[in-house]
Design an enzyme around this catalytic site. Structure first.
Site, PDB file in Angstrom:
ATOM      1  N   GLY A 167       5.138  -0.973   2.399  1.00 49.38           N
ATOM      2  CA  GLY A 167       4.266   0.189   2.326  1.00 49.38           C
ATOM      3  C   GLY A 167       5.026   1.500   2.366  1.00 49.38           C
ATOM      4  O   GLY A 167       6.047   1.621   3.034  1.00 49.38           O
TER       5      GLY A 167
ATOM      6  N   HIS B 189       0.807  -1.215   0.000  1.00 46.50           N
ATOM      7  CA  HIS B 189       0.000   0.000   0.000  1.00 46.50           C
ATOM      8  C   HIS B 189       0.846   1.274   0.000  1.00 46.50           C
ATOM      9  O   HIS B 189       1.886   1.361   0.649  1.00 46.50           O
ATOM     10  CB  HIS B 189      -0.920   0.010   1.223  1.00 46.50           C
ATOM     11  N   ASP B 190       0.394   2.243  -0.783  1.00 42.77           N
ATOM     12  CA  ASP B 190       0.955   3.600  -0.808  1.00 42.77           C
ATOM     13  C   ASP B 190       2.370   3.667  -1.372  1.00 42.77           C
ATOM     14  O   ASP B 190       3.036   4.695  -1.263  1.00 42.77           O
ATOM     15  CB  ASP B 190       0.929   4.240   0.588  1.00 42.77           C
TER      16      ASP B 190
END
Length: 244
Positions: free
Chosen positions: A124, A106-107
């Site tokens: 992440g 994520h991200d």
């Protein structure tokens, strides 16, 4: 979905997924929105893109995934969408090769012309700069940065920032082995620029100086160049420390 996009057999395209012209889903591809995929990407069998992140702080917020153009996303790659804590977006730029079994958490922000070799794991909030090459089975800890034109050897464990233009390898401990000379030559960097980076890396890693002293020596002794200034700015802005 663009008319020229191709959706292969047994692929699943969820709601809020946009697919650009010339993009191909080979077969058994799973795409979940919100997701935008640009033009001329190729998604190979059993990759999953845009699914919910493996982050216990994620509670279903409407985050997204963005894929640029001309990316090769190989078998069993998985890319997770963003979270509220990280800006809500996971992004992949243009002209990247994600080899089989790569994980993008994520991200993460992967820029352009990046190669992620087989089974590399990107944590992440990681940022990977243009033209970086990540060796197979390498793990990159969350919040780390990998600078432009860096190369990381296979089976490395990256827990701090990787300097731009560097050739970085880990055995028991991550170490810089100088500038990424082969990659820079292939990308038509001038001999003067490579020589300046060579001198800067020698002062950073082999002189016995601390970082502050090395930066002072680089400023005083190394011919100014955009690449050396980028290297120094990367060091100045590092929050996790950098691999030396």
């Amino acid at each position: 979905m663009a008319e020229s996009a191709e959706i292969g057999p047994y692929s699943i395209v969820g709601a809020d997924v946009e697919i650009g012209a010339g993009t191909k889903l080979k077969a058994h591809v799973f795409l979940e929105g919100p997701l935008t995929a640009g033009e001329e990407n190729v998604f190979y069998p059993y990759c999953t893109v845009g699914i919910a992140p493996q982050d216990l702080k994620y509670h279903g917020e409407r985050s997204a995934t963005r894929i640029g153009n001309r990316n090769q996303i190989r078998e069993f790659v998985n890319i997770h969408r963003g979270t509220e804590a990280g800006g809500m977006v996971t992004s992949i730029g243009d002209d990247n090769l994600l080899m089989s079994q790569v994980h993008i958490a994520h991200d993460a922000q992967v820029c352009d012309h990046v190669v992620l070799s087989h089974a590399a794991v990107v944590g992440g909030h990681v940022t990977i700069g243009d033209w970086a090459v990540i060796g197979g089975a390498t793990g990159i800890h969350q919040f780390c940065r990998v600078g432009r034109h860096a190369i990381i050897g296979g089976y490395s464990v990256i827990t701090r920032d990787v300097l731009p233009f560097s050739n970085t390898v880990t055995d028991r401990e991550a170490r810089v082995f100088g500038e990424n000379s082969i990659g820079l030559k292939r990308r038509d960097f001038s001999a003067e620029s490579i020589d300046a980076l060579h001198k800067a890396f020698r002062l950073l890693t082999r002189s016995g100086l601390n970082t502050t002293q090395a930066i002072e020596r680089i400023a005083a002794e190394v011919a100014p160049s955009r690449e050396v200034e980028e290297l120094l700015e990367f060091i100045r802005t590092s929050e996790r420390g950098f691999i030396k």
